[in-house]
Design a protein around this motif. Structure first.
Motif, PDB file in Angstrom:
ATOM      1  N   THR A 150       0.781  -1.120   0.104  1.00 49.01           N
ATOM      2  CA  THR A 150      -0.247  -0.036  -0.158  1.00 49.01           C
ATOM      3  C   THR A 150       0.932   1.310  -0.056  1.00 49.01           C
ATOM      4  O   THR A 150       1.839   1.488   0.780  1.00 49.01           O
ATOM      5  CB  THR A 150      -0.867   0.181   1.116  1.00 49.01           C
ATOM      6  OG1 THR A 150      -1.800  -1.110   0.930  1.00 49.01           O
ATOM      7  CG2 THR A 150      -1.732   1.240   1.107  1.00 49.01           C
ATOM      8  N   GLU A 151       0.621   2.173  -0.908  1.00 49.96           N
ATOM      9  CA  GLU A 151       1.251   3.280  -0.879  1.00 49.96           C
ATOM     10  C   GLU A 151       0.451   4.707  -0.766  1.00 49.96           C
ATOM     11  O   GLU A 151      -0.798   4.646  -1.347  1.00 49.96           O
ATOM     12  CB  GLU A 151       1.922   3.601  -2.425  1.00 49.96           C
ATOM     13  CG  GLU A 151       2.950   2.653  -2.647  1.00 49.96           C
ATOM     14  CD  GLU A 151       3.751   2.646  -3.975  1.00 49.96           C
ATOM     15  OE1 GLU A 151       4.672   3.112  -3.940  1.00 49.96           O
ATOM     16  OE2 GLU A 151       2.903   2.065  -5.041  1.00 49.96           O
ATOM     17  N   ILE A 152       0.869   5.695   0.080  1.00 54.08           N
ATOM     18  CA  ILE A 152      -0.077   6.728   0.119  1.00 54.08           C
ATOM     19  C   ILE A 152       0.938   8.059  -0.233  1.00 54.08           C
ATOM     20  O   ILE A 152       2.265   7.871  -0.057  1.00 54.08           O
ATOM     21  CB  ILE A 152      -0.169   7.080   1.679  1.00 54.08           C
ATOM     22  CG1 ILE A 152      -1.190   5.952   2.130  1.00 54.08           C
ATOM     23  CG2 ILE A 152      -0.915   8.355   2.133  1.00 54.08           C
ATOM     24  CD1 ILE A 152      -2.680   5.839   1.730  1.00 54.08           C
ATOM     25  N   TYR A 153       0.221   8.903  -0.978  1.00 59.40           N
ATOM     26  CA  TYR A 153       1.025  10.086  -1.405  1.00 59.40           C
ATOM     27  C   TYR A 153       0.059  11.203  -1.366  1.00 59.40           C
ATOM     28  O   TYR A 153      -0.933  11.261  -1.672  1.00 59.40           O
ATOM     29  CB  TYR A 153       1.285   9.826  -2.806  1.00 59.40           C
ATOM     30  CG  TYR A 153       2.091  10.888  -3.635  1.00 59.40           C
ATOM     31  CD1 TYR A 153       2.963  11.722  -3.177  1.00 59.40           C
ATOM     32  CD2 TYR A 153       1.308  11.631  -4.917  1.00 59.40           C
ATOM     33  CE1 TYR A 153       3.480  12.941  -3.693  1.00 59.40           C
ATOM     34  CE2 TYR A 153       1.995  12.587  -5.691  1.00 59.40           C
ATOM     35  CZ  TYR A 153       2.988  13.148  -4.943  1.00 59.40           C
ATOM     36  OH  TYR A 153       3.476  14.375  -5.624  1.00 59.40           O
ATOM     37  N   LEU A 154       0.738  12.244  -0.526  1.00 55.07           N
ATOM     38  CA  LEU A 154       0.017  13.572  -0.334  1.00 55.07           C
ATOM     39  C   LEU A 154       0.398  14.481  -1.464  1.00 55.07           C
ATOM     40  O   LEU A 154       1.492  14.768  -1.516  1.00 55.07           O
ATOM     41  CB  LEU A 154       0.223  14.069   0.997  1.00 55.07           C
ATOM     42  CG  LEU A 154      -0.227  13.275   2.314  1.00 55.07           C
ATOM     43  CD1 LEU A 154      -0.019  14.077   3.324  1.00 55.07           C
ATOM     44  CD2 LEU A 154      -1.472  12.638   2.102  1.00 55.07           C
ATOM     45  N   THR A 155      -0.208  14.971  -2.431  1.00 50.23           N
ATOM     46  CA  THR A 155       0.187  15.790  -3.654  1.00 50.23           C
ATOM     47  C   THR A 155       0.245  17.187  -3.216  1.00 50.23           C
ATOM     48  O   THR A 155      -0.129  17.691  -2.037  1.00 50.23           O
ATOM     49  CB  THR A 155      -1.023  15.830  -4.571  1.00 50.23           C
ATOM     50  OG1 THR A 155      -2.355  16.093  -3.821  1.00 50.23           O
ATOM     51  CG2 THR A 155      -1.324  14.589  -5.340  1.00 50.23           C
ATOM     52  N   PRO A 156       1.329  17.979  -3.838  1.00 48.66           N
ATOM     53  CA  PRO A 156       1.815  19.060  -3.204  1.00 48.66           C
ATOM     54  C   PRO A 156       0.577  20.200  -3.523  1.00 48.66           C
ATOM     55  O   PRO A 156      -0.058  20.167  -4.283  1.00 48.66           O
ATOM     56  CB  PRO A 156       2.921  19.464  -3.766  1.00 48.66           C
ATOM     57  CG  PRO A 156       2.861  18.769  -5.110  1.00 48.66           C
ATOM     58  CD  PRO A 156       2.119  17.390  -4.723  1.00 48.66           C
ATOM     59  N   ASN A 157       0.612  21.082  -2.737  1.00 45.08           N
ATOM     60  CA  ASN A 157      -0.226  22.553  -2.881  1.00 45.08           C
ATOM     61  C   ASN A 157      -1.709  22.292  -2.858  1.00 45.08           C
ATOM     62  O   ASN A 157      -2.381  23.011  -3.282  1.00 45.08           O
ATOM     63  CB  ASN A 157       0.082  23.166  -4.326  1.00 45.08           C
ATOM     64  CG  ASN A 157       1.700  23.372  -4.345  1.00 45.08           C
ATOM     65  OD1 ASN A 157       2.350  23.869  -3.353  1.00 45.08           O
ATOM     66  ND2 ASN A 157       2.234  23.156  -5.569  1.00 45.08           N
ATOM     67  N   ASP A 158      -1.957  21.010  -2.002  1.00 42.87           N
ATOM     68  CA  ASP A 158      -3.374  20.749  -2.026  1.00 42.87           C
ATOM     69  C   ASP A 158      -3.506  19.780  -0.710  1.00 42.87           C
ATOM     70  O   ASP A 158      -2.749  19.608  -0.251  1.00 42.87           O
ATOM     71  CB  ASP A 158      -4.193  20.487  -3.144  1.00 42.87           C
ATOM     72  CG  ASP A 158      -3.665  19.009  -3.648  1.00 42.87           C
ATOM     73  OD1 ASP A 158      -3.147  18.139  -2.971  1.00 42.87           O
ATOM     74  OD2 ASP A 158      -3.903  18.828  -4.730  1.00 42.87           O
ATOM     75  N   ALA A 159      -4.785  19.534  -0.489  1.00 47.78           N
ATOM     76  CA  ALA A 159      -5.157  18.466   0.648  1.00 47.78           C
ATOM     77  C   ALA A 159      -5.650  17.123   0.053  1.00 47.78           C
ATOM     78  O   ALA A 159      -6.558  16.764   0.556  1.00 47.78           O
ATOM     79  CB  ALA A 159      -5.900  19.083   1.833  1.00 47.78           C
TER      80      ALA A 159
END
Length: 205
Positions: free
Chosen positions: A88-97
């Motif tokens: 499982t991979e989690i990625y928080l994209t930049p400049n947003d939530a």
């Protein structure tokens, strides 16, 4: 991992779910797509909350950065025997939530069923989202792995105004007597005629 802002595509087999997989009918057949999430708080707080829920379900965090996390889930039906491993991979994209994710079962002889992982990865991710009380992001998919988060100005479905300031000042008296339609939904109830306005008493005593 993340390449140019994207996690890897899911394989051509129903053992995976991804919020960034937009491979058209192939992804639909494999039931591979799920909407990304909207997180609350800072990225650090969001990853900490996700980590807690992952570990609560038996996940083992094997890599963690300021915007990315990889977790392993081992499924056992017989004590001492690992039947399947899910990455499982989690990625928080930049400049947003926005939380993007990918969760896939490693292929093996024990996971060669035509039904793949039986929806286990998709169900686990949805369980985590519900536990976090986070909402899904509405996404319009254009089959090119580009995601748009907007309401089209050409979209005439639903009310465009509340009946005030809707351009009525430019309508004639006859136009104002006609039924007003603010919804083009074919299943919507028929438009009702505008209520008649009381007429002033012009009789003079």
């Amino acid at each position: 991992g993340v390449t140019n802002g994207f996690l890897a595509n899911c394989p051509d087999f129903p053992i995976c779910v991804s919020s960034q997989d937009d491979q058209g009918p192939k992804a639909d057949w494999a039931n591979a797509y799920a909407e990304p999430w909207i997180y609350e708080g800072t990225p650090t707080q969001a990853l900490a909350k996700i980590k807690f829920q992952m570990q609560r379900l038996g996940g083992e965090v094997v890599k963690e950065t300021e915007d990315y996390m990889r977790i392993l889930f081992r499924t056992q039906s017989v004590p001492g025997q690992v039947d399947a491993i899910d990455d499982t991979e989690i990625y928080l994209t930049p400049n947003d939530a926005t939380v993007q994710f990918r969760s896939a079962r490693r292929p093996s002889k024990l996971t060669s069923s035509p039904l793949g992982d039986f929806g286990a990865n998709k169900q686990r991710m949805e369980t985590i989202r519900i536990a976090l009380h986070w909402e899904k992001v509405p996404v319009l998919r254009n089959r090119k792995r580009v995601f748009f988060f907007f309401e089209s100005p050409l979209d005439t479905f639903g009310p465009a105004c509340n009946g005030i300031g809707c351009g009525e000042e430019g309508l004639s008296t006859e136009d104002l007597k006609k039924p007003q339609r603010f919804d083009v939904d074919p299943l919507a109830a028929p438009a009702l005629p505008r209520p008649r306005q009381p007429q002033p008493d012009l009789d003079e005593d």
